[in-house]
Design a protein around this motif. Structure first.
Motif, PDB file in Angstrom:
ATOM      1  N   UNK A 175       0.682  -1.215  -0.121  1.00 41.25           N
ATOM      2  CA  UNK A 175      -0.076   0.028   0.052  1.00 41.25           C
ATOM      3  C   UNK A 175       0.814   1.273   0.004  1.00 41.25           C
ATOM      4  N   UNK A 176       1.906   1.351   0.860  1.00 43.13           N
ATOM      5  CA  UNK A 176       2.876   2.356   0.639  1.00 43.13           C
ATOM      6  C   UNK A 176       3.643   2.573  -0.468  1.00 43.13           C
ATOM      7  N   UNK A 177       3.858   1.536  -1.272  1.00 39.02           N
ATOM      8  CA  UNK A 177       4.505   1.418  -2.613  1.00 39.02           C
ATOM      9  C   UNK A 177       3.565   2.158  -3.504  1.00 39.02           C
ATOM     10  N   UNK A 178       2.368   1.755  -3.552  1.00 37.84           N
ATOM     11  CA  UNK A 178       1.160   2.288  -4.254  1.00 37.84           C
ATOM     12  C   UNK A 178       0.919   3.593  -4.167  1.00 37.84           C
ATOM     13  N   UNK A 179       1.105   4.129  -2.872  1.00 38.52           N
ATOM     14  CA  UNK A 179       1.084   5.465  -2.660  1.00 38.52           C
ATOM     15  C   UNK A 179       1.961   6.313  -3.342  1.00 38.52           C
ATOM     16  N   UNK A 180       3.381   6.031  -3.102  1.00 38.41           N
ATOM     17  CA  UNK A 180       4.602   6.529  -3.430  1.00 38.41           C
ATOM     18  C   UNK A 180       4.457   6.490  -4.942  1.00 38.41           C
ATOM     19  N   UNK A 182       1.634   6.566  -6.711  1.00 41.72           N
ATOM     20  CA  UNK A 182       0.672   7.683  -7.324  1.00 41.72           C
ATOM     21  C   UNK A 182       1.211   8.878  -7.044  1.00 41.72           C
ATOM     22  N   UNK A 183       1.911   9.296  -6.073  1.00 37.02           N
ATOM     23  CA  UNK A 183       2.241  10.547  -5.798  1.00 37.02           C
ATOM     24  C   UNK A 183       3.329  10.878  -6.675  1.00 37.02           C
ATOM     25  N   UNK A 184       4.181  10.039  -7.371  1.00 44.39           N
ATOM     26  CA  UNK A 184       5.207  10.172  -8.549  1.00 44.39           C
ATOM     27  C   UNK A 184       4.418  10.684  -9.662  1.00 44.39           C
ATOM     28  N   UNK A 185       3.266   9.626 -10.086  1.00 43.80           N
ATOM     29  CA  UNK A 185       2.562  10.067 -11.181  1.00 43.80           C
ATOM     30  C   UNK A 185       2.039  11.437 -11.305  1.00 43.80           C
ATOM     31  N   UNK A 186       1.531  11.947 -10.080  1.00 37.03           N
ATOM     32  CA  UNK A 186       0.695  13.127 -10.099  1.00 37.03           C
ATOM     33  C   UNK A 186       1.624  14.271 -10.181  1.00 37.03           C
ATOM     34  N   UNK A 187       2.980  14.228  -9.931  1.00 34.51           N
ATOM     35  CA  UNK A 187       4.001  15.093  -9.977  1.00 34.51           C
ATOM     36  C   UNK A 187       4.437  15.357 -11.301  1.00 34.51           C
TER      37      UNK A 187
END
Length: 187
Positions: A175-180, A182-187
């Motif tokens: 879940x933490x990896x998925x959040x990272x 998703x955050x990287x893609x948003x940037x």
């Protein structure tokens, strides 16, 4: 192989922890379910899969795994009944076991090194599967699922707690990896 990959039901989901209903209709819908189960099992890199592991409350499982001689066995069993050797004939295999519904961790679990399952094929004809080695373990594991048991239910309290802790740690890391990501893609 035809069939649609379905999500694997995870430990804690109610359908996984109660006995499944007997199959009464041997129809196209049952054959479609079996195709989906095979597709789901292969996608998850498993050797067996029970109906409730794809969220379906029916007594059916599929398998594709080797016996003790390395011969690959494949099939579907509907409304299976498990038969084990008598206590005086039974030899235990204390091997590692895992489960697609508890992805990641494995634990040592003693199972009979031979098992027989009697049930029906997808057309309603009687079928008997005799398993040795990994196939024997698979037949016992999948029949357990249809009774509402997960392999960790057969472990000691300490071993079960260890498996569940490892499972939860792996889920949290994913879940933490998925959040990272998703955050990287948003940037």
């Amino acid at each position: 192989m035809t069939g649609q990959v379905r999500p694997i039901t995870l430990v804690g989901t109610p359908v996984l922890h109660r006995a499944c209903r007997p199959v009464e209709e041997f129809d196209a819908a049952l054959r479609e379910l079996a195709d989906d189960m095979f597709a789901s099992m292969y996608a998850a890199e498993g050797v067996g899969l029970a109906g409730n592991q794809v969220g379906v409350d029916l007594r059916i499982f599929v398998y594709d795994c080797p016996d003790e001689d390395g011969q690959r066995q494949k099939g579907a069993v509907v409304n299976p009944v498990l038969e084990l050797p008598g206590l005086d004939e039974r030899r235990l295999d204390d091997g590692d076991e895992g489960c697609l519904s508890v992805p990641g961790p494995h634990a040592r679990l003693a199972r009979s090194d031979r098992a027989t399952v009697r049930g029906f094929d997808l057309k309603g004809k009687p079928v008997t599967v005799v398993g040795t080695g990994l196939l024997a373990r698979c037949l016992q594991h999948e029949t357990d699922h249809l009774e509402g048991r997960v392999y960790i239910d057969r472990l000691s309290a300490r071993a079960r707690k260890k498996v569940l802790k490892e499972y939860e740690e792996l889920r949290a890391a994913a879940a933490a990896d998925a959040g990272v990501e998703a955050g990287a893609e948003a940037g």
